[in-house]
Design a protein around this motif. Structure first.
Motif, PDB file in Angstrom:
ATOM      1  N   SER A   1       0.829  -1.204   0.000  1.00 24.66           N
ATOM      2  CA  SER A   1       0.000   0.000   0.000  1.00 24.66           C
ATOM      3  C   SER A   1       0.866   1.258   0.000  1.00 24.66           C
TER       4      SER A   1
ATOM      5  N   LEU B   1       1.012   4.294  -2.832  1.00 22.59           N
ATOM      6  CA  LEU B   1       0.825   5.708  -2.496  1.00 22.59           C
ATOM      7  C   LEU B   1       2.046   6.530  -2.897  1.00 22.59           C
TER       8      LEU B   1
ATOM      9  N   VAL C   1       6.495   7.653   4.040  1.00 21.79           N
ATOM     10  CA  VAL C   1       5.153   7.272   3.598  1.00 21.79           C
ATOM     11  C   VAL C   1       4.638   6.167   4.519  1.00 21.79           C
ATOM     12  N   ASP C   2       3.694   6.530   5.374  1.00 22.58           N
ATOM     13  CA  ASP C   2       3.099   5.590   6.321  1.00 22.58           C
ATOM     14  C   ASP C   2       4.198   4.939   7.165  1.00 22.58           C
TER      15      ASP C   2
ATOM     16  N   VAL D   1       0.566  10.495   5.069  1.00 25.80           N
ATOM     17  CA  VAL D   1      -0.469   9.667   5.695  1.00 25.80           C
ATOM     18  C   VAL D   1      -0.411   9.880   7.205  1.00 25.80           C
TER      19      VAL D   1
ATOM     20  N   LEU E   1      -4.638  12.242   4.177  1.00 28.42           N
ATOM     21  CA  LEU E   1      -5.534  11.659   3.184  1.00 28.42           C
ATOM     22  C   LEU E   1      -6.986  12.038   3.427  1.00 28.42           C
TER      23      LEU E   1
ATOM     24  N   HIS F   1      -7.008  11.535  -1.336  1.00 34.16           N
ATOM     25  CA  HIS F   1      -6.399  10.209  -1.504  1.00 34.16           C
ATOM     26  C   HIS F   1      -6.035  10.022  -2.965  1.00 34.16           C
ATOM     27  N   PRO F   2      -4.766   9.717  -3.272  1.00 32.24           N
ATOM     28  CA  PRO F   2      -4.369   9.610  -4.681  1.00 32.24           C
ATOM     29  C   PRO F   2      -5.113   8.535  -5.447  1.00 32.24           C
TER      30      PRO F   2
ATOM     31  N   THR G   1      -5.954  -0.705   4.026  1.00 34.15           N
ATOM     32  CA  THR G   1      -6.081   0.233   2.915  1.00 34.15           C
ATOM     33  C   THR G   1      -6.966  -0.304   1.806  1.00 34.15           C
TER      34      THR G   1
ATOM     35  N   GLU H   1     -10.006   1.186  -0.991  1.00 32.16           N
ATOM     36  CA  GLU H   1      -9.970   0.998  -2.437  1.00 32.16           C
ATOM     37  C   GLU H   1     -11.246   0.298  -2.912  1.00 32.16           C
TER      38      GLU H   1
ATOM     39  N   THR I   1      -4.634  14.891  -5.617  1.00 31.79           N
ATOM     40  CA  THR I   1      -3.636  14.738  -4.557  1.00 31.79           C
ATOM     41  C   THR I   1      -2.235  15.107  -5.011  1.00 31.79           C
TER      42      THR I   1
END
Length: 380
Positions: A15, A19, A95-96, A119, A144, A164-165, A274, A278, A366
């Motif tokens: 995930s 992102l 990222v996260d 995130v 997000l 959110h992308p 995640t 989706e 985003t």
């Protein structure tokens, strides 16, 4: 024009790789000569990212799993920190992966490297104490979800809602027929997608339950078609489980392509995470399932702040889709909840409209908003 920035970047798991790859696309559109290196996966590498370590190294979940890999994770973080400090980037983006990234970001920030965390950790759902670590680690947070910047502002953390992308990439109208054609699935079939997670620990705890539930559903509805998008590298782990828990059941295994599978299906039985968001963007009815080592569950249950586990329910603040967690996630309960969706067309149609409104809220361009925020940070 200022020179294109050099970025350090760390993304864990499938995930995070997704992102980060979408973020990189937006940053490269703004700065065509941008370079980035650190920890990442195949989607990031397809954007020219230099992966010094693969993102799968960070694909651990829960305290038991983390303890088993702690020595290796700490060694990787030290080596990465030393490499970044020896040749500092213009900006570091975590990222996260907060348990890995916060410590790294704190060290880099203390050394004068600008840091961004992409995130916001779910401090509104559990472990609110992490906001203190976030404040020490990040100069800015890219959020997000729309409620997060105001919450972070209460703790003195600068943040921007960027949407959110994936919401930008997914069509508001789901191309189901095209997805089925691409996956060689019967256009007229009733397709059930099984998404047991992207981590090895999730596969071990969740996949057997989903496969056994699929076998029960097939007994009651022999016409159902089942498909599983398999995270790269995890097929050898999953295939023996299929033989053990759903012997004789015909299941199509697809390497990756989870978005096409979600577009193609009529229903998904899905691990909390995640992927549930989706699935909501693809307007799919779902049954959210989660199970983990009992020690992890006992600890995490005591830290929970909300009654919901799945992101769609959290964002909508209601049980719009069923959740079956730990002991409640029996194959029979999962199968029954899945068949209930297939038997109730008005309920499915109402859910699609609810998810459409959520999709529109999260569709914020985003890449542009994130690159605007990063440009301001670089200009300071």
């Amino acid at each position: 024009m200022p020179p294109a920035p050099r970025l350090g970047l760390v993304a864990g798991e499938a995930s995070g790789d997704m992102l980060a790859s979408l973020l990189l696309q937006g940053l490269q559109a703004r700065w065509p000569g941008l370079s980035a290196a650190g920890i990442g996966g195949p989607k990031m590498q397809a954007q020219g990212f230099k992966a010094w370590w693969p993102s799968e190294k960070l694909s651990v979940f829960g305290y038991v799993d983390a303890l088993l890999h702690l020595r290796e994770l700490l060694a990787i973080r030290r080596a990465l920190r030393d490499r970044l400090l020896a040749d500092p980037p213009d900006l570091f983006i975590g990222v996260d992966a907060p348990d890995f990234n916060f410590g790294l970001e704190t060290s880099l920030k203390a050394a004068g490297v600008k840091t961004v965390h992409f995130v916001c950790p779910s401090i509104w759902a559990w472990r609110p104490d992490r906001v203190k670590k976030l404040a020490a680690a990040a100069d800015h947070v890219l959020c997000l979800f729309p409620h997060e910047p105001a919450l972070l502002a209460q703790h003195g953390v600068a943040a921007t809602f960027v949407g959110h992308p994936v919401a930008d990439r997914v069509s508001l109208e789901v191309p189901q027929a095209a997805a089925r054609l691409a996956l060689n699935l019967d256009e007229a079939a009733t397709v059930v997608a099984l998404l047991p997670g992207s981590r090895r620990s999730e596969i071990r705890h969740i996949a057997p339950r989903l496969l056994a539930a699929a076998a029960l559903m097939h007994q009651r509805r022999p016409e159902l078609t089942f498909v599983i998008p398999v995270v790269p590298g995890l097929r050898p782990l999953l295939e023996p489980m299929l033989a053990a828990h759903a012997p004789g059941l015909k299941v199509t295994l697809v390497d990756g392509r989870s978005h096409e599978v979600l577009a193609a299906c009529d229903l998904t039985l899905i691990a909390s995470g995640t992927a549930t968001l989706e699935a909501a963007l693809y307007k799919r009815p779902m049954v959210i399932v989660y199970a983990m080592h009992w020690l992890n569950y006992r600890y995490m249950r005591g830290k929970a702040l909300l009654p919901w586990h799945g992101l769609p329910n959290i964002l909508l603040r209601d049980f719009v889709v069923p959740e079956l967690i730990q002991d409640a996630a029996t194959p029979d309960a999962i199968a029954s909840a899945g068949l209930a969706w297939l038997d109730d067309a008005p309920r499915r149609e109402a859910l699609q409209q609810t998810f459409l409104r959520l999709h529109q809220t999260l569709r914020q361009d985003t890449a542009r908003k994130a690159s605007d925020a990063i440009a301001k940070i670089l200009a300071r």
